[in-house]
Write a protein that holds these residues in place. Structure first.
Motif, PDB file in Angstrom:
ATOM      1  N   GLU A  85       0.824  -1.209   0.000  1.00 37.37           N
ATOM      2  CA  GLU A  85       0.000   0.000   0.000  1.00 37.37           C
ATOM      3  C   GLU A  85       0.858   1.259   0.000  1.00 37.37           C
ATOM      4  OE1 GLU A  85      -2.447  -0.337   3.487  1.00 37.37           O
ATOM      5  OE2 GLU A  85      -3.694  -1.897   2.616  1.00 37.37           O
ATOM      6  N   LEU A  86       1.887   1.288   0.833  1.00 32.05           N
ATOM      7  CA  LEU A  86       2.702   2.492   0.966  1.00 32.05           C
ATOM      8  C   LEU A  86       3.648   2.704  -0.205  1.00 32.05           C
ATOM      9  CD1 LEU A  86       3.515   2.430   4.781  1.00 32.05           C
ATOM     10  CD2 LEU A  86       1.997   3.991   3.574  1.00 32.05           C
ATOM     11  N   CYS A  87       4.011   1.633  -0.895  1.00 37.05           N
ATOM     12  CA  CYS A  87       4.967   1.739  -1.997  1.00 37.05           C
ATOM     13  C   CYS A  87       4.323   1.556  -3.361  1.00 37.05           C
ATOM     14  CB  CYS A  87       6.091   0.716  -1.808  1.00 37.05           C
ATOM     15  SG  CYS A  87       7.056   0.995  -0.327  1.00 37.05           S
ATOM     16  N   GLN A  88       3.008   1.550  -3.410  1.00 36.58           N
ATOM     17  CA  GLN A  88       2.324   1.308  -4.677  1.00 36.58           C
ATOM     18  C   GLN A  88       2.494   2.487  -5.624  1.00 36.58           C
ATOM     19  OE1 GLN A  88      -1.828   0.732  -4.100  1.00 36.58           O
ATOM     20  NE2 GLN A  88      -2.219   2.790  -3.425  1.00 36.58           N
ATOM     21  N   VAL A  89       2.305   2.196  -6.871  1.00 34.51           N
ATOM     22  CA  VAL A  89       2.377   3.199  -7.913  1.00 34.51           C
ATOM     23  C   VAL A  89       1.099   4.014  -7.874  1.00 34.51           C
ATOM     24  CG1 VAL A  89       2.512   3.550 -10.400  1.00 34.51           C
ATOM     25  CG2 VAL A  89       3.802   1.705  -9.340  1.00 34.51           C
ATOM     26  N   SER A  90       1.229   5.328  -8.029  1.00 34.55           N
ATOM     27  CA  SER A  90       0.055   6.196  -8.043  1.00 34.55           C
ATOM     28  C   SER A  90      -0.831   5.862  -9.231  1.00 34.55           C
ATOM     29  CB  SER A  90       0.466   7.662  -8.161  1.00 34.55           C
ATOM     30  OG  SER A  90       1.243   8.044  -7.075  1.00 34.55           O
ATOM     31  N   LYS A 137       6.461   2.893 -21.258  1.00 36.69           N
ATOM     32  CA  LYS A 137       7.713   2.311 -20.811  1.00 36.69           C
ATOM     33  C   LYS A 137       7.501   1.613 -19.486  1.00 36.69           C
ATOM     34  CE  LYS A 137      11.329   5.211 -22.713  1.00 36.69           C
ATOM     35  NZ  LYS A 137      12.430   6.097 -22.372  1.00 36.69           N
ATOM     36  N   LYS A 138       8.214   0.537 -19.303  1.00 31.82           N
ATOM     37  CA  LYS A 138       8.156  -0.148 -18.023  1.00 31.82           C
ATOM     38  C   LYS A 138       8.846   0.723 -16.985  1.00 31.82           C
ATOM     39  CE  LYS A 138       8.091  -4.929 -19.495  1.00 31.82           C
ATOM     40  NZ  LYS A 138       8.773  -6.214 -19.417  1.00 31.82           N
ATOM     41  N   ALA A 139       8.333   0.664 -15.775  1.00 33.51           N
ATOM     42  CA  ALA A 139       8.970   1.402 -14.697  1.00 33.51           C
ATOM     43  C   ALA A 139      10.318   0.753 -14.412  1.00 33.51           C
ATOM     44  CB  ALA A 139       8.098   1.376 -13.455  1.00 33.51           C
ATOM     45  N   ARG A 182      15.340   0.751  -2.610  1.00 32.43           N
ATOM     46  CA  ARG A 182      15.043   0.515  -4.025  1.00 32.43           C
ATOM     47  C   ARG A 182      13.546   0.619  -4.237  1.00 32.43           C
ATOM     48  NH1 ARG A 182      19.093  -3.545  -3.148  1.00 32.43           N
ATOM     49  NH2 ARG A 182      20.977  -2.926  -4.218  1.00 32.43           N
ATOM     50  N   VAL A 183      13.147   1.456  -5.193  1.00 28.16           N
ATOM     51  CA  VAL A 183      11.740   1.662  -5.500  1.00 28.16           C
ATOM     52  C   VAL A 183      11.564   1.725  -7.015  1.00 28.16           C
ATOM     53  CG1 VAL A 183      11.213   2.891  -3.353  1.00 28.16           C
ATOM     54  CG2 VAL A 183      11.950   4.182  -5.348  1.00 28.16           C
ATOM     55  N   GLU A 184      10.336   1.506  -7.456  1.00 29.55           N
ATOM     56  CA  GLU A 184      10.013   1.670  -8.868  1.00 29.55           C
ATOM     57  C   GLU A 184      10.129   3.160  -9.211  1.00 29.55           C
ATOM     58  OE1 GLU A 184       8.801  -0.657 -11.188  1.00 29.55           O
ATOM     59  OE2 GLU A 184       9.092  -2.312  -9.793  1.00 29.55           O
ATOM     60  N   SER A 185      10.511   3.477 -10.436  1.00 29.68           N
ATOM     61  CA  SER A 185      10.697   4.870 -10.823  1.00 29.68           C
ATOM     62  C   SER A 185       9.400   5.670 -10.784  1.00 29.68           C
ATOM     63  CB  SER A 185      11.315   4.957 -12.217  1.00 29.68           C
ATOM     64  OG  SER A 185      10.445   4.358 -13.169  1.00 29.68           O
ATOM     65  N   ASP A 186       8.251   4.993 -10.882  1.00 23.17           N
ATOM     66  CA  ASP A 186       6.982   5.708 -10.835  1.00 23.17           C
ATOM     67  C   ASP A 186       6.264   5.473  -9.503  1.00 23.17           C
ATOM     68  OD1 ASP A 186       6.515   3.066 -11.426  1.00 23.17           O
ATOM     69  OD2 ASP A 186       5.134   3.438 -13.064  1.00 23.17           O
ATOM     70  N   VAL A 187       7.047   5.395  -8.424  1.00 19.50           N
ATOM     71  CA  VAL A 187       6.506   5.163  -7.079  1.00 19.50           C
ATOM     72  C   VAL A 187       5.664   6.366  -6.645  1.00 19.50           C
ATOM     73  CG1 VAL A 187       8.514   6.147  -5.889  1.00 19.50           C
ATOM     74  CG2 VAL A 187       7.122   4.460  -4.737  1.00 19.50           C
ATOM     75  N   ASP A 188       4.708   6.141  -5.778  1.00 21.35           N
ATOM     76  CA  ASP A 188       3.901   7.211  -5.191  1.00 21.35           C
ATOM     77  C   ASP A 188       4.842   8.096  -4.386  1.00 21.35           C
ATOM     78  OD1 ASP A 188       2.343   8.812  -3.497  1.00 21.35           O
ATOM     79  OD2 ASP A 188       0.807   7.273  -3.244  1.00 21.35           O
ATOM     80  N   THR A 189       5.082   9.317  -4.856  1.00 20.93           N
ATOM     81  CA  THR A 189       6.083  10.179  -4.232  1.00 20.93           C
ATOM     82  C   THR A 189       5.698  10.598  -2.817  1.00 20.93           C
ATOM     83  OG1 THR A 189       5.109  12.096  -5.342  1.00 20.93           O
ATOM     84  CG2 THR A 189       7.002  11.041  -6.412  1.00 20.93           C
ATOM     85  N   GLU A 190       4.418  10.730  -2.538  1.00 22.54           N
ATOM     86  CA  GLU A 190       3.997  11.099  -1.183  1.00 22.54           C
ATOM     87  C   GLU A 190       4.313   9.977  -0.209  1.00 22.54           C
ATOM     88  OE1 GLU A 190      -0.030  12.482  -0.995  1.00 22.54           O
ATOM     89  OE2 GLU A 190       0.291  13.929  -2.602  1.00 22.54           O
ATOM     90  N   ALA A 191       4.040   8.742  -0.586  1.00 20.02           N
ATOM     91  CA  ALA A 191       4.358   7.594   0.278  1.00 20.02           C
ATOM     92  C   ALA A 191       5.866   7.479   0.450  1.00 20.02           C
ATOM     93  CB  ALA A 191       3.775   6.309  -0.299  1.00 20.02           C
TER      94      ALA A 191
END
Length: 121
Positions: free
Chosen positions: A46-51, A85-87, A101-110
Motif C-alpha cells: 500500500e505504501l509503496c504502490q504506484v500512483s 515504458k516499463k517502470a 530501491r523503488v520503482e521509478s513511478d513510485v507514489d512520491t507522497e508515500a
C-alpha cells in the motif's frame, strides 16, 4: 485525521521502513510488532504502490467542418500508439551503507513519508 489515526499511520510507516533496511527480516519485524507477516507485506504494498493515473480533464470541443483530403495524396494510417515504458528500479543511497530501491513511478507522497521515517532513525 485524529491523533490516534496519525499514530497508526506513523507506526505502519515505521514498520514498512524497517522492512526496507538491508538484511531486514520481514518475519522478525512482524513478529516483534505482534502482527501477521502478510499484514506487513500488505502495508508495504500500500505504501509503496504506484500512483493511479489522474483522470483526464474533459475539454469542450466544437466541430466546425472538415477539409476534403487532396486527391493525389494517399491516406496514411495513424501512427501506432507508443507503448508505455516499463517502470525502472531506482536505488536511493541513504548513507551508512543503507539503500532503498523503488520503482521509478513510485507514489512520491508515500516515498517521502518513508524517507522521513528513515531519516529520523
Amino acid at each position: 485525521m485524529g491523533r490516534a489515526s496519525s499514530t497508526l499511520v506513523e507506526e505502519k510507516e515505521r514498520l514498512v521502513a524497517a522492512t526496507l533496511e538491508p538484511n531486514a527480516s520481514v518475519s522478525e519485524i512482524a513478529r516483534s510488532a505482534g502482527i501477521h507477516v502478510s499484514q506487513l507485506f500488505r502495508w508495504r504494498k500500500e505504501l509503496c504502490q504506484v500512483s493511479a493515473p489522474s483522470i483526464p480533464q474533459l475539454v469542450p470541443v466544437e466541430a466546425v467542418g472538415t477539409l476534403p483530403a487532396p486527391a493525389s495524396s494517399p491516406v496514411e494510417p495513424p501512427p501506432a500508439p507508443r507503448s508505455r515504458k516499463k517502470a525502472s528500479l531506482v536505488t536511493i543511497e541513504l548513507g551508512g551503507g543503507r539503500r532503498l530501491r523503488v520503482e521509478s513511478d513510485v507514489d512520491t507522497e508515500a516515498l517521502a513519508r518513508i524517507l522521513d521515517v528513515l531519516e529520523r532513525r
